[in-house]
Design a protein around this motif. Structure first.
Motif, short mmCIF file in Angstrom:
data_model
loop_
_atom_site.label_atom_id
_atom_site.label_comp_id
_atom_site.label_asym_id
_atom_site.label_seq_id
_atom_site.Cartn_x
_atom_site.Cartn_y
_atom_site.Cartn_z
N ILE A 73 0.88 -1.17 0.00
CA ILE A 73 0.00 0.00 0.00
C ILE A 73 0.91 1.22 0.00
O ILE A 73 1.72 1.40 0.92
N GLY A 74 0.78 2.05 -1.00
CA GLY A 74 1.66 3.21 -1.14
C GLY A 74 0.99 4.52 -0.77
O GLY A 74 -0.21 4.72 -1.02
N PHE A 75 1.77 5.40 -0.16
CA PHE A 75 1.32 6.74 0.23
C PHE A 75 2.45 7.72 -0.01
O PHE A 75 3.58 7.34 -0.33
N LYS A 76 2.14 8.99 0.21
CA LYS A 76 3.17 10.04 0.17
C LYS A 76 2.96 10.97 1.35
O LYS A 76 1.84 11.15 1.82
N ALA A 77 4.05 11.55 1.80
CA ALA A 77 4.01 12.56 2.86
C ALA A 77 4.72 13.80 2.35
O ALA A 77 5.65 13.71 1.54
N TYR A 78 4.28 14.96 2.82
CA TYR A 78 4.88 16.21 2.37
C TYR A 78 4.88 17.22 3.51
O TYR A 78 4.18 17.06 4.51
N VAL A 79 5.69 18.25 3.35
CA VAL A 79 5.75 19.34 4.32
C VAL A 79 5.00 20.52 3.71
O VAL A 79 5.21 20.86 2.54
N ARG A 80 4.15 21.14 4.51
CA ARG A 80 3.40 22.32 4.04
C ARG A 80 3.57 23.44 5.05
O ARG A 80 3.53 23.24 6.26
N GLY A 81 3.74 24.64 4.53
CA GLY A 81 3.84 25.81 5.39
C GLY A 81 2.47 26.27 5.84
O GLY A 81 1.50 26.22 5.08
N GLU A 82 2.37 26.70 7.08
CA GLU A 82 1.11 27.24 7.59
C GLU A 82 0.84 28.57 6.88
O GLU A 82 1.76 29.38 6.70
N PRO A 83 -0.41 28.85 6.48
CA PRO A 83 -0.73 30.07 5.73
C PRO A 83 -0.25 31.36 6.42
O PRO A 83 0.33 32.23 5.77
N LYS A 84 -0.45 31.47 7.72
CA LYS A 84 -0.04 32.68 8.43
C LYS A 84 1.49 32.80 8.45
O LYS A 84 2.03 33.89 8.26
N ALA A 85 2.19 31.68 8.65
CA ALA A 85 3.65 31.71 8.67
C ALA A 85 4.21 32.05 7.29
O ALA A 85 5.23 32.74 7.19
N ILE A 86 3.54 31.63 6.24
CA ILE A 86 3.98 31.99 4.88
C ILE A 86 3.73 33.48 4.64
O ILE A 86 4.62 34.20 4.17
N ALA A 87 2.53 33.95 4.96
CA ALA A 87 2.19 35.36 4.73
C ALA A 87 3.10 36.30 5.51
O ALA A 87 3.51 37.35 5.00
N GLN A 88 3.43 35.94 6.74
CA GLN A 88 4.26 36.80 7.59
C GLN A 88 5.74 36.44 7.52
O GLN A 88 6.57 37.07 8.18
N GLN A 89 6.05 35.42 6.72
CA GLN A 89 7.42 34.91 6.56
C GLN A 89 8.08 34.65 7.92
O GLN A 89 9.18 35.11 8.21
N THR A 90 7.36 33.85 8.73
CA THR A 90 7.84 33.53 10.08
C THR A 90 8.13 32.04 10.27
O THR A 90 8.17 31.56 11.41
N ILE A 91 8.32 31.30 9.18
CA ILE A 91 8.69 29.89 9.33
C ILE A 91 10.07 29.85 9.99
O ILE A 91 10.99 30.54 9.57
N ARG A 92 10.16 29.04 11.06
CA ARG A 92 11.43 28.95 11.78
C ARG A 92 12.14 27.66 11.40
O ARG A 92 11.56 26.58 11.41
N ALA A 93 13.41 27.79 11.08
CA ALA A 93 14.24 26.65 10.70
C ALA A 93 14.58 25.82 11.93
O ALA A 93 14.56 26.30 13.06
#
Length: 184
Positions: free
Chosen positions: A150-170
């Motif tokens: 059974i195959g699946f995929k996983a991905y990373v997505r940025g939260e909308p507010k963090a993208i809009a405010q450019q506050t994604i923390r490494a």
């Protein structure tokens, strides 16, 4: 000589103490049918291949700039291997993923405590890019006689507010999900 007399004096006292304690102990109490056992024995169509009951998926290094531009990564494939499938018991399987849900991105996994990164979530999808929200039963997938994958995929997505405010923390991050297989 005094030692022998002392030892002889303790022996009758010890025997008397043991006898009196045994007389003070209550007798055996027996009740009829006061312990019941129940359960449910099931026939499962397949067994999870040893090692696949605790999968680990490691994502490549990711730049926050990539998420600001694309909002999410390309899905990374992973598989659950089933062995000894008997399609006379069931010819399909469904999968449900559960875990702590991200508050800004319902249906996606929140990062586990101890993660240094912030502003992202982990999503799950089918190999044909159909979203698999948490706690929602997948569409049935056909089983084969013997072994099935059974195959699946996983991905990373940025939260909308963090993208809009450019506050994604490494930083390092981790998310945990539990999968449940059901044979409809």
């Amino acid at each position: 000589m005094a030692y022998e007399l002392s030892a002889r004096g303790w022996l009758p006292m010890t025997v008397a103490l043991v006898l009196s304690l045994s007389l003070m102990m209550p007798g055996k109490i027996q009740a009829a049918d006061n312990l019941n056992f129940t359960g449910n024995l099931v026939a499962e169509a397949c067994t999870i291949r040893p090692g696949d009951e605790a999968l680990q998926l490691r994502f490549d290094d990711l730049s926050s700039h990539y998420l600001y531009v694309n909002t999410r990564t390309v899905g990374q494939a992973f598989s659950i291997h089933l062995v000894g499938c008997d399609i006379s018991i069931a010819d399909s399987v469904t999968t449900t993923f559960s875990g702590q849900e991200n508050t800004e991105l319902p249906g996606l996994l929140a990062l586990a405590s101890g993660s240094r990164a912030r502003g992202i979530a982990i999503g799950l999808e089918t190999l044909s890019d159909k979203l698999l929200p948490l706690n929602v039963i997948s569409e049935p997938q056909a089983l084969s006689i013997g072994d099935s994958v059974i195959g699946f995929k996983a991905y990373v997505r940025g939260e909308p507010k963090a993208i809009a405010q450019q506050t994604i923390r490494a930083g390092q991050y981790r998310a945990v999900s539990t999968f449940t297989l059901a044979y409809p």
